[in-house]
Design an enzyme around this catalytic site. Sequence first.
Site, mmCIF file in Angstrom:
data_model
loop_
_atom_site.group_PDB
_atom_site.id
_atom_site.type_symbol
_atom_site.label_atom_id
_atom_site.label_comp_id
_atom_site.label_asym_id
_atom_site.label_seq_id
_atom_site.Cartn_x
_atom_site.Cartn_y
_atom_site.Cartn_z
ATOM 1 N N THR A 1 31.698 39.478 19.083
ATOM 2 C CA THR A 1 31.960 40.909 19.263
ATOM 3 C C THR A 1 32.334 41.160 20.709
ATOM 4 O OG1 THR A 1 30.300 41.471 17.622
ATOM 5 C CG2 THR A 1 30.850 43.196 19.213
ATOM 6 N N THR B 1 25.916 40.594 21.150
ATOM 7 C CA THR B 1 26.778 39.826 20.253
ATOM 8 C C THR B 1 25.950 38.670 19.703
ATOM 9 O OG1 THR B 1 28.813 38.515 20.087
ATOM 10 C CG2 THR B 1 27.729 38.509 22.223
ATOM 11 N N GLY B 2 26.309 38.220 18.521
ATOM 12 C CA GLY B 2 25.526 37.163 17.886
ATOM 13 C C GLY B 2 25.278 37.526 16.427
HETATM 14 N N1 ASP Z 1 27.140 40.789 16.010
HETATM 15 C C1 ASP Z 1 28.303 40.685 15.162
HETATM 16 C C2 ASP Z 1 27.901 40.942 13.735
HETATM 17 O O1 ASP Z 1 26.856 40.491 13.327
HETATM 18 C C3 ASP Z 1 29.023 39.393 15.252
HETATM 19 C C4 ASP Z 1 29.069 38.755 16.616
HETATM 20 O O2 ASP Z 1 28.895 39.421 17.612
HETATM 21 O O3 ASP Z 1 29.258 37.552 16.718
HETATM 22 O O4 ASP Z 1 28.663 41.557 13.019
#
Ligand code: ASP
Length: 317
Positions: free
Chosen positions: A149, A200-201
């Site tokens: 993200t 993010t994650g």
């Molecule tokens: N946090 C985002 C989600 O779960 C994805 C990401 O940031 O990698 O949609």
Amino acid sequence: MWTIVATWRMALEGVQEASKILAEQGDACDAVETAGKMVEDNQWYKSVGFGGLPNEEMDVELDAGFMNGNTMGVGAVAGIHDFANPISIARRLSREETNCMLAGLGAERFASHEGFERKNMLTDRAKRLYREKIQETKQTQNPYKGHDTVGIAAVDQNGKIAAGTSTSGLFLKKPGRIGDSPVVGSGFYADSETGAACATGLGEDLMKGCISYEIVRRMKDGEGVQDACDHAVSALEQKLRRSRGKAGDLSVVAIDKNGNYGAATNIDGFSFVVMKENEELKVFVTKANNGHTTYSEASEEWLAEYMSTHSALVEKK
Ligand code: ASP
């Protein structure tokens, strides 16, 4: 004094552009939106906006959030299809008193009504990545890798703080799945009296700790921005391990009202971009170190490798 920080190397061009706004005494909300839009418009950044990663049905569903730390206005869209700039729609919604988080069809109707640009967000490259992933998943049974993200936090010269996010969410997610990114307090939070944070994650795990709010809350209680990031990530990681035996990827960036920044992660290789008044733009690559995140500036090789893998079609990602 001004500062802007954003998740992942993909934010570099956007942060550079947004910095001009901040340097010219512009508004933190404009800076955050500008940086987010540049990532959304760039088809090589495959987990945000145009060229984003499709869901299980090869459909691109986008999530975005926005918060104005002066007014506490929050806006978000979730599972929106075929609009060029979800972060701008989220920002527009942050000016509403009610109905400020919209999902799916409702979000699309609002965006159409407000005249936001429509665009087919599914690219040929995303279709190829999708097909390749379906094959790969038959062996690995792990479809969800390869998501990111863009989360941006900025403080402007008037002390206004804003935060925003944009993402296509987890690769091969179920239709209708919503992650942390459009959820206030989880994916993003901004309060001009204290600071802002973005995450993010793995959204399902980030949400369990309301991590962006938790970072700002810790700052409000007197922790420095780096400590607040480190403590929030490690406390959530430990809690998840105690309760569930494992923790997903958790990475965050934050700023305080004085323009200091911090970042923390429980993975190696999380990168982030920062620009502050009178300083060069910097890309950092982090290392998770038992509850304390260390980071160093990205080397030329790292930056070159990033570009070659991110502008590749399918063979290299
Ligand atoms: N946090 C985002 C989600 O779960 C994805 C990401 O940031 O990698 O949609």
